[in-house]
Design an enzyme around this catalytic site. Structure first.
Site, PDB file in Angstrom:
ATOM      1  N   CYS A 134       9.509   9.259  -1.017  1.00 49.87           N
ATOM      2  CA  CYS A 134      10.935   9.267  -1.316  1.00 49.87           C
ATOM      3  C   CYS A 134      11.706   9.862  -0.139  1.00 49.87           C
ATOM      4  CB  CYS A 134      11.196  10.113  -2.545  1.00 49.87           C
ATOM      5  SG  CYS A 134      10.105   9.743  -3.909  1.00 49.87           S
TER       6      CYS A 134
ATOM      7  N   HIS B  28     -32.139 -11.148  10.402  1.00 43.89           N
ATOM      8  CA  HIS B  28     -32.079 -12.388   9.616  1.00 43.89           C
ATOM      9  C   HIS B  28     -31.013 -13.334  10.157  1.00 43.89           C
ATOM     10  CE1 HIS B  28     -34.883 -10.648   6.795  1.00 43.89           C
ATOM     11  NE2 HIS B  28     -34.151  -9.532   6.805  1.00 43.89           N
TER      12      HIS B  28
ATOM     13  N   LYS C  10       2.313  -8.322   4.832  1.00 40.23           N
ATOM     14  CA  LYS C  10       1.894  -7.096   4.147  1.00 40.23           C
ATOM     15  C   LYS C  10       1.470  -7.391   2.718  1.00 40.23           C
ATOM     16  CE  LYS C  10       1.266  -2.677   3.751  1.00 40.23           C
ATOM     17  NZ  LYS C  10      -0.029  -2.223   4.327  1.00 40.23           N
TER      18      LYS C  10
ATOM     19  N   LYS D 145     -10.234  -4.528  10.242  1.00 42.12           N
ATOM     20  CA  LYS D 145      -9.131  -3.863  10.957  1.00 42.12           C
ATOM     21  C   LYS D 145      -9.038  -4.379  12.381  1.00 42.12           C
ATOM     22  CE  LYS D 145      -7.152  -2.550   8.633  1.00 42.12           C
ATOM     23  NZ  LYS D 145      -7.295  -2.443   7.215  1.00 42.12           N
TER      24      LYS D 145
ATOM     25  N   TRP E 294      10.521   6.450  -4.480  1.00 41.48           N
ATOM     26  CA  TRP E 294       9.310   5.624  -4.474  1.00 41.48           C
ATOM     27  C   TRP E 294       8.561   6.070  -5.715  1.00 41.48           C
ATOM     28  CZ3 TRP E 294       6.804   1.758  -1.959  1.00 41.48           C
ATOM     29  CH2 TRP E 294       5.414   1.700  -2.064  1.00 41.48           C
TER      30      TRP E 294
ATOM     31  N   GLU F  71     -14.852  -3.021   6.522  1.00 46.18           N
ATOM     32  CA  GLU F  71     -13.440  -2.668   6.681  1.00 46.18           C
ATOM     33  C   GLU F  71     -13.084  -2.504   8.169  1.00 46.18           C
ATOM     34  OE1 GLU F  71     -10.815  -2.776   5.180  1.00 46.18           O
ATOM     35  OE2 GLU F  71      -9.471  -1.352   6.133  1.00 46.18           O
TER      36      GLU F  71
ATOM     37  N   GLU G  79      -7.823  -8.056  12.544  1.00 46.61           N
ATOM     38  CA  GLU G  79      -6.422  -8.171  12.104  1.00 46.61           C
ATOM     39  C   GLU G  79      -5.423  -7.872  13.216  1.00 46.61           C
ATOM     40  OE1 GLU G  79      -4.762  -6.807   7.932  1.00 46.61           O
ATOM     41  OE2 GLU G  79      -6.257  -5.406   8.616  1.00 46.61           O
TER      42      GLU G  79
ATOM     43  N   ARG H 241      11.130   4.004   5.046  1.00 44.88           N
ATOM     44  CA  ARG H 241      10.025   4.671   4.368  1.00 44.88           C
ATOM     45  C   ARG H 241       9.601   3.917   3.109  1.00 44.88           C
ATOM     46  NH1 ARG H 241      10.344  10.588   5.363  1.00 44.88           N
ATOM     47  NH2 ARG H 241       9.663  10.921   3.254  1.00 44.88           N
TER      48      ARG H 241
ATOM     49  N   ASN I 199      11.276  15.299  -3.697  1.00 45.90           N
ATOM     50  CA  ASN I 199      10.129  14.546  -3.167  1.00 45.90           C
ATOM     51  C   ASN I 199       8.883  15.337  -3.496  1.00 45.90           C
ATOM     52  OD1 ASN I 199      11.890  12.836  -1.982  1.00 45.90           O
ATOM     53  ND2 ASN I 199      11.352  13.357   0.139  1.00 45.90           N
ATOM     54  N   GLY I 200       7.779  14.650  -3.758  1.00 45.96           N
ATOM     55  CA  GLY I 200       6.531  15.352  -4.049  1.00 45.96           C
ATOM     56  C   GLY I 200       6.117  15.104  -5.484  1.00 45.96           C
TER      57      GLY I 200
HETATM   58  C1  AGP Z   1      -5.379  -4.934   4.957  1.00 43.04           C
HETATM   59  O1  AGP Z   1      -5.307  -4.381   6.235  1.00 43.04           O
HETATM   60  C2  AGP Z   1      -4.959  -6.332   4.918  1.00 43.04           C
HETATM   61  N1  AGP Z   1      -3.619  -6.463   5.365  1.00 43.04           N
HETATM   62  C3  AGP Z   1      -5.297  -7.156   3.693  1.00 43.04           C
HETATM   63  O2  AGP Z   1      -6.652  -7.437   3.753  1.00 43.04           O
HETATM   64  C4  AGP Z   1      -4.977  -6.555   2.316  1.00 43.04           C
HETATM   65  O3  AGP Z   1      -5.824  -5.484   2.040  1.00 43.04           O
HETATM   66  C5  AGP Z   1      -5.138  -7.642   1.237  1.00 43.04           C
HETATM   67  O4  AGP Z   1      -4.214  -8.663   1.469  1.00 43.04           O
HETATM   68  C6  AGP Z   1      -4.975  -7.105  -0.160  1.00 43.04           C
HETATM   69  O5  AGP Z   1      -3.712  -6.547  -0.342  1.00 43.04           O
HETATM   70  P1  AGP Z   1      -3.378  -5.647  -1.575  1.00 43.04           P
HETATM   71  O6  AGP Z   1      -4.197  -4.413  -1.491  1.00 43.04           O
HETATM   72  O7  AGP Z   1      -1.920  -5.379  -1.457  1.00 43.04           O
HETATM   73  O8  AGP Z   1      -3.719  -6.439  -2.811  1.00 43.04           O
END
Ligand code: AGP
Length: 611
Positions: free
Chosen positions: A2, A507, A606, A488, A74, A484, A491, A27, A100-101
């Site tokens: 927030c 394998h 996003k 990253k 938020w 993961e 991406e 934010r 906030n918090g």
């Molecule tokens: C994460 O870095 C990615 N942008 C992407 O894999 C993301 O995690 C995925 O689209 C799922 O999104 P969500 O957690 O909002 O459902």
């Protein structure tokens, strides 16, 4: 997170508050509101959604007054709505609070206040503060706020005004930032510097447990005993865009650095200490109680990074609670013919709560009779609204497309679920549970410590960012983290990266290994160090460069790896919340080396709201 703003001076407060709130929009927020003192009146305007809706309200019902507070919310407690927006007022309508918090003991305080006949208007934790200040108010606002603070557990940055104390704002902080801007015959207040920069660059940062009494003529500071203290003004010399990122070059880096705080926020409200001094997990918010001790199976569905949190959950829940776990990619789950048992616990993980495939999987499982537990970061999201119960990750808004702090908070949530099941089933003794919880509590400080290794990772990225192929490998809890880490890197740096369980090397993947390959070996599972060491030797023999992520006090891989990045020692089962951080930094620095903007990777959004 927030945003808080405040103004006291001689000008009309509401346009200043709105402009300041606009500076905090980056934010993330889901509702906004302001409260202004005008002679004998306290005027409050609040609106769900974008700031323009609040502005429309203010345009219809103009409010005047030269002292006020404002907030962008938020949502954490209660969905986004006009009622749940801040400022919150007391029963008499004379005191307004922005906060906030998280007030961890708000439900106990709420019950006590309700017992005194007080009716609550919102579902928020913040409203208790307004009623408490009113309860203690005897003509001195500063004293009343200080007494109310004594009752609060949790974190806060807050600002309070009262119609009986004209031209006065009282503010305080604990574990949530608050900065006061000094002007000439006027003062400003904000949770974040960008909101002040248009008016002043002379600021005072409040420290934890400090309070300030702000009047147009000047600012007085106090410690928690209300003894006056001296504070030195500081000069802000950043520009606005740097200030929005708190001085970090990109939101992604800022969010990586926020992880010690976000991990703490996720964990803290869910831990309770019994009369025997032993800690346990409280997940009443999602209704996981003794009835769940017989859970036959847990099913987890998610996409992308959230799916990797689900995979880590499988290792944790099966290990600690001995319950079988199925993890599925939502886009697969929704189109296959899954078998659901009504007694299964169904968990959906999504940072945004809006991912199309994840929502489709959730609706399908719901239709088949499953009770859905959502783990999400966004209150008011479709997932949060449609699920039967929600465990909020409480990581604060994540702005960079590449998820970092939301991921580690998802991990914290699934570990809490794993330990809760272990508690219910008795697969861990009370003492063992206490020991693991104490270690979870230690992780935020350990995350902070490992962030100090950033130069080592930065230097390694500078040497290796041009590699054609990067493979990540790991075993057990290190395997989801390898996945993961590879995601990253691809991406944001557009490097071809893949991950595999290290045992799979022979394998197939080893056929790809050559001198143009970087292999990142995640090595935190002590009982399999010898296996990982053999895997490292195998790829090195084919010309690969190897970076190893392991414990800082571990020398096992010193001779085999070309570079080692370390994390502080913790239990092997709990390493994912730490071991992913060097990989996040590595991806970030590779993107920067390639002159790419890590906050805006090509072709990615996003929130993936379409299939
Ligand atoms: C994460 O870095 C990615 N942008 C992407 O894999 C993301 O995690 C995925 O689209 C799922 O999104 P969500 O957690 O909002 O459902």
């Amino acid at each position: 997170m927030c945003g808080i703003v405040g103004y006291v001076g001689v000008k009309n407060a509401s346009p200043i508050l709105i402009e300041a709130l606009k500076k905090l929009e980056y934010r993330g927020y889901d509702s906004a509101g302001i409260a202004v003192l005008n002679n004998d009146e306290l005027l409050v305007r609040k609106a769900k959604g974008a700031l323009k809706f609040l502005q429309e309200k203010i345009a219809k019902e103009i409010i005047r007054g030269s002292c006020g507070i404002g907030h962008t919310r938020w949502a954490t407690h209660g969905e986004p709505s006009d009622e749940n927006s801040h400022p919150h007022t007391d029963v008499s309508g004379s005191i307004a609070v922005v906060h906030n918090g998280i007030i961890e003991n708000y439900s106990i305080l709420k019950q006590k206040l309700q017992g005194k006949g007080i009716t609550f208007k919102s579902e928020t934790d913040t409203e208790v503060i307004a009623h408490l200040v009113h309860y203690y108010y005897d003509g001195n606002l500063l004293h009343a706020v200080a007494k109310a603070l004594n009752q609060l557990q949790g974190s806060y940055a807050l600002a309070v005004i009262c119609k009986d104390s004209p031209d006065t704002i009282v503010c305080a902080r604990k574990d949530s930032p608050l900065v006061i801007g000094q002007g000439n015959g006027e003062q400003f207040l904000a949770s974040d510097v960008p909101a002040l920069l248009e008016h002043t660059r002379t600021v005072f940062y409040l420290n934890d447990n400090e309070l300030a009494l702000i009047k147009k003529e000047g600012i007085s500071f106090f410690n928690e005993e209300l003894e006056p203290i001296e504070k030195t003004a500081e000069h802000v010399n950043w520009d606005l865009s740097a200030a929005e990122k708190d001085g970090f070059e990109h939101f992604m880096l800022k969010e990586i650095y926020e992880q010690p705080q976000s991990l703490l926020q996720t964990l803290r409200p869910r831990i309770v200490t019994g009369d025997d001094g032993l800690k346990s997990v409280n997940l009443d918010e999602i209704g996981i109680d003794q009835r769940y001790a017989q859970t036959p199976r847990v099913i987890i569905t998610a996409c992308g990074t959230a799916y990797h949190a689900g995979l880590a959950a499988k290792y944790a829940i099966e290990h600690f609670a001995r319950i079988p776990v199925d993890v599925d990619i939502a886009s697969e789950y929704r189109y296959r013919s899954p078998i659901l048992n009504p007694a299964d616990v169904f968990i959906i993980i999504s940072q945004s709560g809006e991912t199309a495939d994840t929502l489709a999987a959730m609706r399908m499982a719901k239709k088949a009779g499953a009770r859905i537990i959502a783990i999400t970061n966004v209150a008011g999201s479709t997932l949060a609204r449609e699920a039967d119960a929600v465990l909020f990750t409480l990581a604060g808004p994540e702005i960079a497309v590449a998820s970092t702090k939301a991921f580690t908070s998802q991990l914290m949530c699934v570990y809490l679920v794993a330990l809760k099941f272990a508690q219910l089933k008795g697969t861990l003794t009370k003492e063992e549970l206490h020991k693991y919880i104490e270690e979870l509590e230690a992780l935020p400080a350990k995350a902070q410590e490992l962030l100090q290794n950033k130069e080592i990772i930065q230097r390694f990225a500078a040497k290796t960012f041009n590699k054609k192929k990067v493979f990540f490998m790991g075993r057990l809890a290190d395997y989801p983290i390898s996945m993961e880490s590879a995601l990253k890197l691809k991406e944001i740096s557009y490097t071809h990266s893949e991950s595999f369980a290290a045992g799979e090397l022979k394998h197939g993947p080893i056929a790809l290994v050559d001198t143009d390959t970087l292999v990142v070996a995640v090595c935190t599972q002590s009982k399999l160090f010898d296996k990982m060491d053999s895997n490292i030797k195998e790829v090195k023999a084919r010309g690969a460069t190897v970076m190893c992520i392991t414990y800082q006090d571990e020398s096992y891989f010193n001779k085999t790896a070309d570079a080692t990045v370390t994390i502080p020692r913790t239990y092997d089962e709990l390493t994912p919340m730490l071991s992913v951080i060097p990989a996040q930094l590595f991806a970030y620095y590779c993107a920067v080396q390639r002159s790419l903007d890590p906050d805006k990777p090509r072709n990615l959004a996003k929130s993936v709201t379409v299939e």
